[in-house]
Design a protein around this motif. Structure first.
Motif, short mmCIF file in Angstrom:
data_model
loop_
_atom_site.label_atom_id
_atom_site.label_comp_id
_atom_site.label_asym_id
_atom_site.label_seq_id
_atom_site.Cartn_x
_atom_site.Cartn_y
_atom_site.Cartn_z
N GLY A 118 10.91 11.20 41.26
CA GLY A 118 12.17 11.90 41.55
C GLY A 118 11.95 13.17 42.35
O GLY A 118 12.81 14.05 42.38
N ALA A 119 10.81 13.26 43.05
CA ALA A 119 10.45 14.50 43.74
C ALA A 119 11.31 14.77 44.97
O ALA A 119 11.27 15.87 45.52
N LEU A 173 14.15 11.31 37.92
CA LEU A 173 14.99 10.31 38.56
C LEU A 173 16.41 10.39 38.03
O LEU A 173 16.62 10.61 36.84
N GLY A 174 17.36 10.20 38.91
CA GLY A 174 18.75 10.19 38.46
C GLY A 174 19.70 9.95 39.61
O GLY A 174 19.50 10.47 40.71
N THR A 175 20.72 9.16 39.38
CA THR A 175 21.73 8.90 40.41
C THR A 175 23.07 8.78 39.70
O THR A 175 23.22 9.16 38.55
N TYR A 231 17.31 3.71 34.21
CA TYR A 231 16.66 3.17 33.02
C TYR A 231 15.32 2.52 33.37
O TYR A 231 14.27 2.99 32.95
N THR A 232 15.36 1.47 34.17
CA THR A 232 14.15 0.69 34.44
C THR A 232 13.06 1.53 35.09
O THR A 232 11.90 1.50 34.66
N LEU A 233 13.41 2.27 36.13
CA LEU A 233 12.39 3.05 36.83
C LEU A 233 11.87 4.22 35.99
O LEU A 233 10.71 4.62 36.12
N VAL A 234 12.71 4.75 35.12
CA VAL A 234 12.26 5.81 34.20
C VAL A 234 11.23 5.24 33.22
O VAL A 234 10.17 5.83 32.99
N HIS A 251 1.85 13.94 27.52
CA HIS A 251 3.15 14.61 27.46
C HIS A 251 4.02 14.05 28.58
O HIS A 251 3.63 14.05 29.75
N PHE A 252 5.21 13.59 28.20
CA PHE A 252 6.17 13.06 29.16
C PHE A 252 7.44 13.89 29.09
O PHE A 252 8.00 14.10 28.00
N LEU A 253 7.89 14.39 30.23
CA LEU A 253 9.12 15.18 30.30
C LEU A 253 10.11 14.46 31.20
O LEU A 253 9.77 14.04 32.31
N VAL A 254 11.35 14.32 30.75
CA VAL A 254 12.32 13.53 31.48
C VAL A 254 13.68 14.23 31.53
O VAL A 254 14.10 14.88 30.57
N VAL A 255 14.34 14.10 32.67
CA VAL A 255 15.70 14.61 32.82
C VAL A 255 16.67 13.53 32.37
O VAL A 255 16.71 12.43 32.93
N SER A 256 17.46 13.85 31.36
CA SER A 256 18.50 12.94 30.88
C SER A 256 19.85 13.56 31.22
O SER A 256 20.04 14.00 32.35
N ALA A 257 20.78 13.60 30.31
CA ALA A 257 22.09 14.17 30.59
C ALA A 257 22.76 14.60 29.30
O ALA A 257 22.56 13.98 28.25
N MET A 258 23.57 15.64 29.38
CA MET A 258 24.37 16.04 28.25
C MET A 258 25.28 14.88 27.85
O MET A 258 25.88 14.22 28.71
N GLY A 259 25.34 14.58 26.58
CA GLY A 259 26.19 13.50 26.11
C GLY A 259 25.50 12.15 26.06
O GLY A 259 26.13 11.14 25.72
#
Length: 214
Positions: A8-9, A70-72, A88-91, A105-113
């Motif tokens: 997601g760079a 990653l996020g769209t 989902y799949t690519l994450v 250690h894995f850090l991931v951007v998700s979303a509120m809610g």
């Protein structure tokens, strides 16, 4: 010194994070597989392929820490199936690759809610993604849940420009957040003293961490 993987760079948060990692003095290797080549960034291993999974497979060196930014949106992706693939799949593929290369250690951007039981498609997919990562039983898993992201995107998102003024006025976790603050908080968490298990960081806490208030 750490060896880092980031997906997601080319995105809003990921690009900020990559540009923070390079001069940080905390890493000696960065692998940033992307769909299209990174421009104007040196010192980064950047395998690229329209199929991100193929680019991920080109990363062979050991990794200590992995970031997934990653996020769209469903509109940008073009369909529900394409959105699930991207968010989902690519994450999950990123996480599996990082585990295989030795990351702890894995850090991931998700979303509120984010919630598997959410009635909203976007939040439900994000919730299922989080559950899949938790099921992998990472030694350390950090999930960040920002509110509406602020920053300059390559592709204009109409809904964000429409609602951004409102979200800047909301309190707590609902208040919109600068993408660079999310990136800064993720970087601080990545190199903070180790805390085992799953850590979920809501938007207001991300802002505190970024500003050094936490």
């Amino acid at each position: 010194m750490s060896q880092v993987l980031i997906t997601g760079a080319t995105g809003l948060v990921g690009n900020h994070l990559l540009r923070m990692l390079i001069p940080s003095g905390k890493v000696n290797y960065i692998a940033a597989p992307t769909r299209r080549p990174l421009g104007g960034i040196d010192g980064v291993f950047n395998p690229h392929d329209p199929q991100l999974t193929d680019a991920l497979a080109m990363v062979k060196d050991p990794i200590d820490i992995a970031f997934c930014c990653l996020g769209t949106t469903r509109r940008e992706a073009g369909s529900k199936e394409a959105f699930i693939h991207a968010d989902y799949t690519l994450v999950v593929d990123t996480a599996l690759t990082a585990r295989k290369l030795g990351a702890k250690h894995f850090l991931v951007v998700s979303a509120m809610g984010a919630s598997e039981s959410s009635p909203f498609f976007y939040n439900k997919v994000k919730g299922k993604m989080e559950a899949a990562l938790i099921a992998q039983r990472w030694e350390r898993l950090t999930i960040v849940r920002p509110s509406m992201l602020l920053g300059d995107r390559e592709k204009h998102r109409f809904s964000e420009s429409l609602f951004a003024p409102l979200f800047q006025l909301l309190p707590g976790n609902w208040k919109s957040i600068e993408a660079r603050d999310v990136a800064r908080a993720m970087m601080k968490e990545a190199f903070s003293p180790s805390r085992e298990g799953v850590t979920i960081i809501p938007s207001a806490k991300l802002r505190e961490i970024a500003r050094g208030e936490a």
